[in-house]
Design an enzyme around this catalytic site. Structure first.
Site, PDB file in Angstrom:
ATOM      1  N   ASN A  79       0.876  -1.163   0.000  1.00 20.55           N
ATOM      2  CA  ASN A  79       0.000   0.000   0.000  1.00 20.55           C
ATOM      3  C   ASN A  79       0.917   1.217   0.000  1.00 20.55           C
ATOM      4  OD1 ASN A  79      -1.828   2.005   0.569  1.00 20.55           O
ATOM      5  ND2 ASN A  79      -2.786   0.950   2.287  1.00 20.55           N
ATOM      6  N   ARG A  96      -2.344  -1.841  -3.625  1.00 19.82           N
ATOM      7  CA  ARG A  96      -3.488  -0.938  -3.566  1.00 19.82           C
ATOM      8  C   ARG A  96      -3.256   0.144  -4.611  1.00 19.82           C
ATOM      9  NH1 ARG A  96      -5.097   2.935   1.499  1.00 19.82           N
ATOM     10  NH2 ARG A  96      -7.085   3.649   0.671  1.00 19.82           N
ATOM     11  N   HIS A 154     -11.797   4.320  -0.758  1.00 23.75           N
ATOM     12  CA  HIS A 154     -11.791   3.443   0.420  1.00 23.75           C
ATOM     13  C   HIS A 154     -12.504   2.116   0.122  1.00 23.75           C
ATOM     14  CE1 HIS A 154     -11.225   7.088   3.298  1.00 23.75           C
ATOM     15  NE2 HIS A 154     -10.074   6.459   3.124  1.00 23.75           N
ATOM     16  N   ARG A 162      -7.770  17.231   5.403  1.00 25.12           N
ATOM     17  CA  ARG A 162      -8.543  17.607   4.207  1.00 25.12           C
ATOM     18  C   ARG A 162      -9.867  18.238   4.609  1.00 25.12           C
ATOM     19  NH1 ARG A 162      -8.269  11.788   1.405  1.00 25.12           N
ATOM     20  NH2 ARG A 162      -6.522  11.251   2.756  1.00 25.12           N
ATOM     21  N   GLU A 202      -7.236  -3.524   4.973  1.00 22.75           N
ATOM     22  CA  GLU A 202      -7.142  -3.373   3.509  1.00 22.75           C
ATOM     23  C   GLU A 202      -6.089  -4.312   2.925  1.00 22.75           C
ATOM     24  OE1 GLU A 202      -6.749   0.747   4.505  1.00 22.75           O
ATOM     25  OE2 GLU A 202      -8.097   1.318   2.900  1.00 22.75           O
TER      26      GLU A 202
END
Ligand code: AMP
Length: 390
Positions: A10, A90, A178, A238, A376
């Site tokens: 990732n 990913r 996501h 963010r 993940e």
């Protein structure tokens, strides 16, 4: 006979997280991270029980390919009799083309490269290790797993902006992100609570990046991130959703450049911007500064507000799942969110919430409330194994 181990990568702008899985059941063998790849790389690896397996610092300026080689060397030393069967990655953007994970070929890599304008801050970093491994280990199968793929089946109403058609057709539309996390949660919920998994559920991935996903019978029907991972909820640094008029104002009235606005919205806003203290919820919860509390309040308010919108999309709500760093660990944030979801029938079991994982709603709660740790890397490994086995 040696079995195929799977390495999941990732890769971000300055770090690469990895997890190694062994055997047919993909048992975790090691996990870790290379931090500071843009400066002086620091390689850390741990066994599943948390004991340190490696802690190595590279001289500043070490090439990315050399750091990656060291990672593959570490993997070779920790295969425990297995062989490395494939590397899964990913990849943030699969565009409208890739609706599922794909084995990487030259043509696939070109197609992924062509999507870079849709995710200029992330896609190049995701593709860098794929390229490096393809060059150094061309025989090693590689699989790209997309953050967008889980949302691929969203109805047109959820993917559309109210923009002229030519722009929509050019790819300026909502994709959602996501997805690997949400897919993991959807599968896990099927095991933990099959009846709920068949119903209307909102999953809340609340980490440094944050979004909500509305799932009907385990499929994404809407999500808060859109064209980029900037939309929707307030995040660590963010802004989340913002009146596009505010962006125009910053440019036309304040004379900000596109790069300055990008830096503002990606790196200096969210919990950090509002608190003026930190993007880390742990620091904010421990702070007595009223701006810290204000930042957390706004974070929670935005989650509740977007939950209302997604509950409307789903036509009601049966369950709400918390996951990722904040969702899994910040009991106070979960409590504040659940208190705001009382109108949907949420009743929090405060003792269960304080303990953490699992079912955290009371038996009489109309809305089932869960905490489910996401993984993940495990999702990437599962996809990669499936593709490797054809
Ligand atoms: P993630 O991006 O999923 O790794 O989540 C990272 C964020 O989770 C951090 O920036 C923290 O805000 C939050 N976090 C992690 N651990 C805790 C904790 N024990 N309590 C509160 N927040 C936490």
């Amino acid at each position: 006979m040696a079995r195929d181990a799977i390495l999941a990568l990732n890769a971000g702008s300055s770090s690469v997280k990895f997890a190694l899985f062994g055997g047919d059941g993909l048992e975790p063998a090691a996990h870790g991270e290379v931090e500071g790849i843009d400066a002086a790389a620091h390689f850390l690896a741990r066994a599943p029980d948390g004991t340190s397996l490696a802690d190595r610092r590279f001289p500043a300026g070490t090439r990315f390919a050399a750091v990656l080689d060291a990672l593959l060397g570490f993997v070779a030393d920790h295969l425990g009799g297995d062989r490395l069967g494939a590397v899964g990655h990913r990849v943030v953007h699969g565009g409208t083309i890739f609706d599922r994970p794909v084995r990487v070929t030259d043509a696939v890599l070109d197609a992924l490269d062509a999507l870079t304008p849709l995710a200029p801050l992330h896609q190049p970093h995701n593709l860098a290790p794929i390229r490096a491994i393809a060059a150094s280990r061309p025989e090693l199968p590689q699989v790209a797993c997309f953050d967008t793929a889980f949302h691929h089946g969203m109805p047109v109403l959820a993917t559309s902006f109210a923009l002229p058609r030519d722009l929509t057709e050019a790819g300026i539309r909502r994709y959602g992100f996501h997805g690997l996390s949400y897919e993991f949660i959807a599968r896990r919920l099927r095991d933990l609570a099959p009846k709920l998994a068949a119903g209307r559920v909102i999953a809340a991935h609340l980490g440094n990046g944050a979004s909500l996903c509305a799932m009907a019978a385990g499929r994404s029907v809407d999500t808060t991130m859109g064209f980029t991972a900037l939309d929707g909820l307030m995040m660590g640094t963010r802004s989340g959703s913002l009146d596009p008029g505010a962006v125009l104002h910053l440019i036309t009235q304040r004379g900000m450049t596109a790069a300055a606005v990008e830096d503002l919205l990606y790196h200096r806003s969210g919990l950090l911007g509002v608190s003026g203290i930190s993007n880390d919820v742990r620091t904010l919860l421990a702070s007595a500064d009223p701006h810290a509390a204000e930042a957390i309040d706004l974070f929670v308010f935005r989650i509740a507000r977007e939950t209302g919108a997604l509950a409307a999309v789903l036509g009601g709500l049966d369950g709400f799942v918390f996951t990722a760093g904040i969702g899994e660990h910040a009991a106070a944030v979960r409590e504040a969110v659940c208190d705001r979801l009382g109108w949907l029938g949420a009743r929090l079991d405060r003792a269960a919430n304080a303990r953490g994982a699992g079912l955290i709603s009371t038996p009489d709660s109309r809305l089932a409330l869960w905490v489910i740790p996401t993984d993940e890397e495990a999702m990437i490994a599962r996809h990669t194994q499936e593709i490797l086995r054809g």
